[in-house]
Design a protein around this motif. Structure first.
Motif, short mmCIF file in Angstrom:
data_model
loop_
_atom_site.label_atom_id
_atom_site.label_comp_id
_atom_site.label_asym_id
_atom_site.label_seq_id
_atom_site.Cartn_x
_atom_site.Cartn_y
_atom_site.Cartn_z
N LEU A 64 0.08 21.49 -6.06
CA LEU A 64 -0.07 21.75 -4.63
C LEU A 64 0.13 23.22 -4.28
CD1 LEU A 64 1.49 18.54 -3.09
CD2 LEU A 64 -0.90 19.26 -3.02
N ASP A 65 0.42 24.05 -5.27
CA ASP A 65 0.44 25.50 -5.07
C ASP A 65 -0.99 26.05 -5.01
OD1 ASP A 65 3.19 25.55 -5.09
OD2 ASP A 65 3.34 26.07 -7.22
N TYR A 66 -1.99 25.24 -5.34
CA TYR A 66 -3.37 25.70 -5.43
C TYR A 66 -4.22 25.12 -4.30
CZ TYR A 66 -1.62 26.97 -10.00
OH TYR A 66 -0.86 27.50 -11.00
N PRO A 67 -5.09 25.94 -3.71
CA PRO A 67 -5.85 25.53 -2.52
C PRO A 67 -6.70 24.27 -2.69
CG PRO A 67 -6.02 27.90 -2.82
CD PRO A 67 -5.32 27.37 -4.03
N TYR A 68 -7.35 24.09 -3.83
CA TYR A 68 -8.19 22.90 -3.99
C TYR A 68 -7.36 21.62 -3.89
CZ TYR A 68 -12.27 25.63 -5.53
OH TYR A 68 -13.35 26.48 -5.60
N HIS A 69 -6.19 21.62 -4.49
CA HIS A 69 -5.32 20.44 -4.44
C HIS A 69 -4.75 20.25 -3.04
CE1 HIS A 69 -5.41 19.69 -8.79
NE2 HIS A 69 -5.43 21.01 -8.92
N GLN A 70 -4.39 21.34 -2.39
CA GLN A 70 -3.94 21.26 -1.00
C GLN A 70 -5.04 20.66 -0.13
OE1 GLN A 70 -2.94 25.27 0.12
NE2 GLN A 70 -1.33 25.45 -1.42
N GLY A 71 -6.28 21.06 -0.40
CA GLY A 71 -7.42 20.56 0.36
C GLY A 71 -7.59 19.05 0.22
N VAL A 72 -7.46 18.54 -0.99
CA VAL A 72 -7.58 17.09 -1.21
C VAL A 72 -6.46 16.36 -0.48
CG1 VAL A 72 -7.50 15.24 -2.93
CG2 VAL A 72 -8.82 17.30 -3.39
N GLN A 73 -5.25 16.89 -0.56
CA GLN A 73 -4.12 16.25 0.13
C GLN A 73 -4.34 16.23 1.64
OE1 GLN A 73 -0.26 18.23 0.39
NE2 GLN A 73 0.71 16.34 -0.34
N SER A 74 -4.82 17.34 2.21
CA SER A 74 -5.09 17.39 3.65
C SER A 74 -6.20 16.42 4.02
CB SER A 74 -5.48 18.81 4.07
OG SER A 74 -4.40 19.68 3.92
N LEU A 75 -7.23 16.35 3.19
CA LEU A 75 -8.34 15.44 3.45
C LEU A 75 -7.86 14.00 3.51
CD1 LEU A 75 -11.86 15.36 2.73
CD2 LEU A 75 -10.71 13.81 1.17
#
Length: 199
Positions: A64-75
């Protein structure tokens, strides 16, 4: 069960480069949340964990330090909110009146479109399974009026390319299309799903 015992994580089941794998995952989750039936995500898949789940280890929270993973979590968070707030996505999921195909035959463009409905409320869902955006893509809609894009899995908020229809109005024309009396022309982002709602 599909992300354990040597079957790989959902992220690594996706084809393409890193951007495409995450975009595919976001499109799949959006399709799943909008399609009839109960929803299930295995631990770690809600933020795109790269390795399959291992019962003796903790989840890979560090990703979750990385934007792509943050993006999936937010989605996933926003999809859960939409699912709860929009009766069209859950109320009549086991009744034939709750789901209507708009078009399931566009194999040339790899696009699916359908309506989810509850009583007089409905949303239109369009999924583009190709890595190319489709500009000026026309779909039939059930009613006249002004449609808005209320969700886009390619949004910059989910680490996408931010291609889409923004906050602009999509006015339904009295032009019959796909066996519907009205139609709209929209931009379909690459490897993404959009949800439209009549204003």
């Amino acid at each position: 069960d599909e992300v354990v015992h040597g079957k790989q994580s959902m992220l690594h089941k996706m084809p393409g480069d890193e951007w495409q794998r995450f975009a595919n995952l976001r499109a799949l989750y959006t399709y799943m949340f909008c399609h009839p039936g109960k929803k299930l995500l295995f631990m770690g898949t809600e933020f795109g964990q790269g390795q399959e789940w291992i019962s003796t280890q903790i989840l890979d929270w560090y990703v979750l330090d990385y934007p792509y993973h943050q993006g999936v979590q937010s989605l996933v968070k926003h999809l859960n909110q939409l699912y709860k707030e929009l009766p069209a996505l859950h109320h009549d999921e086991f009744d034939w009146r709750g789901f209507e195909w708009i078009d399931c035959h566009d194999a040339d463009n790899s696009v699916l479109s359908f309506v989810r409905r509850s009583d007089d409320q409905f949303v239109v869902v369009v999924v583009n399974f190709t890595p190319q955006p489709h500009h000026g893509y026309r779909i039939g809609v059930p009613e006249a009026g002004e449609y808005r894009e209320i969700f886009n899995s390619d949004s910059e908020f989910y680490a996408g390319s931010n291609t889409g229809n923004g906050g602009g109005a999509l006015i339904a024309e009295e032009l019959s299309w796909m066996n519907r009396p009205y139609s709209i022309s929209l931009t379909l982002p690459p490897l993404a799903a959009v949800i439209l709602q009549l204003k």
